[in-house]
Structures are given as structure tokens and as C-alpha cells.
Motif scaffolding. Structure first.
Motif, mmCIF file in Angstrom:
data_model
loop_
_atom_site.group_PDB
_atom_site.id
_atom_site.type_symbol
_atom_site.label_atom_id
_atom_site.label_comp_id
_atom_site.label_asym_id
_atom_site.label_seq_id
_atom_site.Cartn_x
_atom_site.Cartn_y
_atom_site.Cartn_z
ATOM 1 N N TYR A 76 1.295 8.824 -11.718
ATOM 2 C CA TYR A 76 2.485 8.086 -11.283
ATOM 3 C C TYR A 76 3.674 9.019 -11.063
ATOM 4 C CZ TYR A 76 6.398 4.763 -11.594
ATOM 5 O OH TYR A 76 7.552 4.040 -11.373
ATOM 6 N N ARG B 288 3.955 3.617 -7.074
ATOM 7 C CA ARG B 288 2.726 3.010 -7.614
ATOM 8 C C ARG B 288 1.608 3.032 -6.575
ATOM 9 N NH1 ARG B 288 6.031 -1.292 -9.221
ATOM 10 N NH2 ARG B 288 5.009 -2.633 -7.661
ATOM 11 N N VAL C 227 1.695 -0.054 -13.063
ATOM 12 C CA VAL C 227 2.825 0.349 -13.900
ATOM 13 C C VAL C 227 3.507 -0.916 -14.419
ATOM 14 C CG1 VAL C 227 4.959 1.682 -14.036
ATOM 15 C CG2 VAL C 227 3.133 2.416 -12.486
#
Length: 328
Positions: free
Chosen positions: A133, A245, A252
Motif C-alpha cells: 500500500y 488501494r 485498507v
């Protein structure tokens, strides 16, 4: 005696007048008996919630509002759970203010039962997903065409990286990250100072130690001053997170950074008071009840080794070389 209990000693005010005075920029908030300056965001939140209350009771005298009136108002709007708690809290605050001004003799919302809210167990991202991420923000970009002008522009999310990396490796709250200034971030001293005007509760300042890996994430972007997160619009944050994302291909959850920090920091250091202090908790009760003996999203327990590995996550830049520019 009953009459005196339900009628004010001071001047009479309508609900509309009380709300207007309560939301005035000159009105101070309270923490216990201590007056404090309210943040703009706090006033705006109260304004939005009371905007549902004022039209219903605008012309009513404040001292005439009963507990039944407020309960019926909550029921008609069908608020439940956390929403009911929030609206009830706003009305209670309004009538506490009215009591201090002697517009009412009692708070009709004080005895209304506060609804229970089930607290969902936090979802803790795996260390590998956190790595994906954060690194996605280094490269994720999207070319968008303005339909009206035909102009192309690049919407990147690299400026989200300082905010998110601080959340994941220092555990600051979302509202604290939105108020944090670079002058409170010292790479030399490896400290983030959550000052009184940044902390969730004004005056509850704290210093949070920065792990070595966070220095590497922040070094290319650090400034002498200025907001760490420079955008005011919440949609900007949502849009950039969504892009990151999608680029990373991971889920997330809400407040993922703070939840991950708490779990991995507690596991790595085995020191609940230190973790609670870093997070700004008044004691270790919430920390132990929420984050102790928890597993990551892949079902594996968060062990000491997993915690130590988590705080070794570093950026994957070309050649893994970081340009350390001198901070003026």
C-alpha cells in the motif's frame, strides 16, 4: 418546588436563540469546569447535528423542553447506535450550556439512556499488505481528462505518503494527521510532537518516537514548516486513498494505520504503557481490550517477531537510495 426545579432563574430564551448563542465563535467549550476554545471542526459538527433539532423546537422556550420531547425527536428520526449517541450528546451539550447561562434549571437530556454500541474488532493489515500500500503511493498515478476543457492532468497520490506512513508507524489519529505541521516533525530527534492544538483533546500533548524506517519514508518530503496533509477537502483524501488501494491491490480498512501501529507496536515492544502513551490513551485499558492477542487479516497471530518485521518496512525507491535534502 416542582415549578422552581423546571424553570430558570435567568432570562427566558427560545431554542433558536440558545442554539445561535451556543454556536457563536465567542462561546467557549468546557472540559470539566475549565473553559476551552472550541475548534472550528467541533462547532461545525455541532451545527450540523443541531440543524435537525432547531427547526422542530425553534419557537419553544428552552425551559419548556422535556425529556419526552427529546426522546420523541430521536425516535422520529430513527437514529440508532452510534448516530443516536452523537445526536444525543450534541443536545446534552446544548442544554449544559443553557444551564450555565441560567436559561434552564435542569438538563432534560441528562437522564436519557445512552444506547450501547457494539465495537467491532479492528481489522489489522498484514505487514506485506502495508508494504504494498505505501509503496504504491510512490508510483500510482492516473491521467484524467477534463471533459469541459479537454486538458489532461496527472492525479498522483505521492503526497498522501507522509500522512499514511506516520499513521502506520506512529499511530496518530486521523484528525491529528489533518492538523499536524512539519515543524512538529523532527527527523534529527526522531520525534513527532503532538502539540495541544493538534491532539484530539486540547492540551493533551505528547511526543511520539519515530522508528528508523519511518525516517526513510519521510526524508524526501520533510519541510521546515507547513501542513503534512495540505488538503482541506475530505474527498481529496478519499480519492487518493482509493487510487493507492487500487494500485496496491489490497484492502485498507478505516483507520488502518492507527490500528496496525497499535497491534504491531505492542507485540514488538511488549510494553503496553509505552504503546498507550504513543497513541494518546489515558491508560492501558482500551489498548489491552482492543489490541491484545489479536490476529492479522490473514488469520496469523501478531507475534513479537511479526512486530519487529513490521517496523523494518522501508520504501522501494530506485536503487533504494534516499536523497536527504537539508531541512532549512
Amino acid at each position: 418546588d416542582f415549578w422552581h426545579k423546571h424553570h430558570p432563574k435567568g432570562e427566558q430564551r427560545t431554542i433558536e436563540q440558545v442554539v445561535e448563542e451556543f454556536l457563536s465563535p465567542k462561546t467557549m467549550g468546557r472540559r470539566g469546569n475549565k473553559p476551552i476554545k472550541r475548534r472550528e471542526a467541533t462547532v461545525e459538527t455541532l451545527r450540523k447535528r443541531l440543524s435537525h433539532f432547531t427547526p422542530v423546537f425553534a419557537d419553544h422556550q428552552a425551559h419548556e423542553i422535556t425529556q419526552h420531547d427529546i426522546e420523541q425527536w430521536l425516535d422520529v428520526n430513527r437514529w440508532g447506535g452510534i448516530n443516536r449517541r452523537h445526536y444525543l450528546a450534541s443536545v446534552r451539550a446544548l442544554f449544559r450550556f443553557a444551564m450555565r447561562k441560567n436559561y434552564v434549571a435542569m438538563n432534560p437530556a441528562a437522564e436519557i439512556e445512552t444506547p450501547d454500541v457494539e465495537t467491532a474488532e479492528p481489522v489489522i493489515m498484514t505487514a506485506s499488505d502495508v508494504e504494498k500500500y505505501l509503496n504504491a503511493m510512490l508510483t500510482a498515478s492516473q491521467v484524467t481528462v477534463n471533459k469541459a476543457t479537454g486538458v489532461k492532468y496527472e492525479n498522483d497520490c505521492v503526497d498522501l505518503l507522509p500522512r499514511e506512513s506516520i499513521a502506520f508507524f506512529c499511530g496518530l489519529r486521523p484528525e491529528e494527521l489533518s492538523r499536524l505541521d512539519w515543524r512538529n516533525v523532527s527527523l534529527d530527534n526522531k520525534l513527532i510532537t503532538v502539540s495541544g492544538d493538534v491532539a484530539k483533546v486540547q492540551g493533551h500533548r505528547r511526543n511520539v518516537e519515530m522508528p528508523d524506517n519511518l525516517i526513510q519514508w519521510l526524508a524526501p518530503y520533510a519541510k521546515a514548516s507547513g501542513p503534512v496533509w495540505p488538503y482541506k477537502s475530505p474527498t481529496t483524501l478519499v480519492r487518493k486513498r482509493k487510487r493507492a488501494r487500487e494500485a496496491a491491490g489490497v484492502e485498507v480498512p478505516d483507520n488502518a494505520g492507527r490500528h496496525a501501529f497499535a497491534s504491531y507496536h505492542l507485540a514488538a515492544n511488549e510494553n503496553a504503557p509505552a504503546t498507550a502513551e504513543a497513541m494518546g490513551h489515558s491508560d492501558i485499558k482500551l489498548l489491552r481490550n482492543t489490541y491484545r492477542n489479536i490476529t492479522a487479516s490473514d488469520g496469523r497471530p501478531i507475534t513479537k517477531a511479526a512486530g519487529e518485521k513490521y517496523f523494518k518496512i522501508v520504501p522501494k525507491r530506485k536503487g533504494n537510495v534516499i536523497q536527504m535534502s537539508k531541512i532549512a
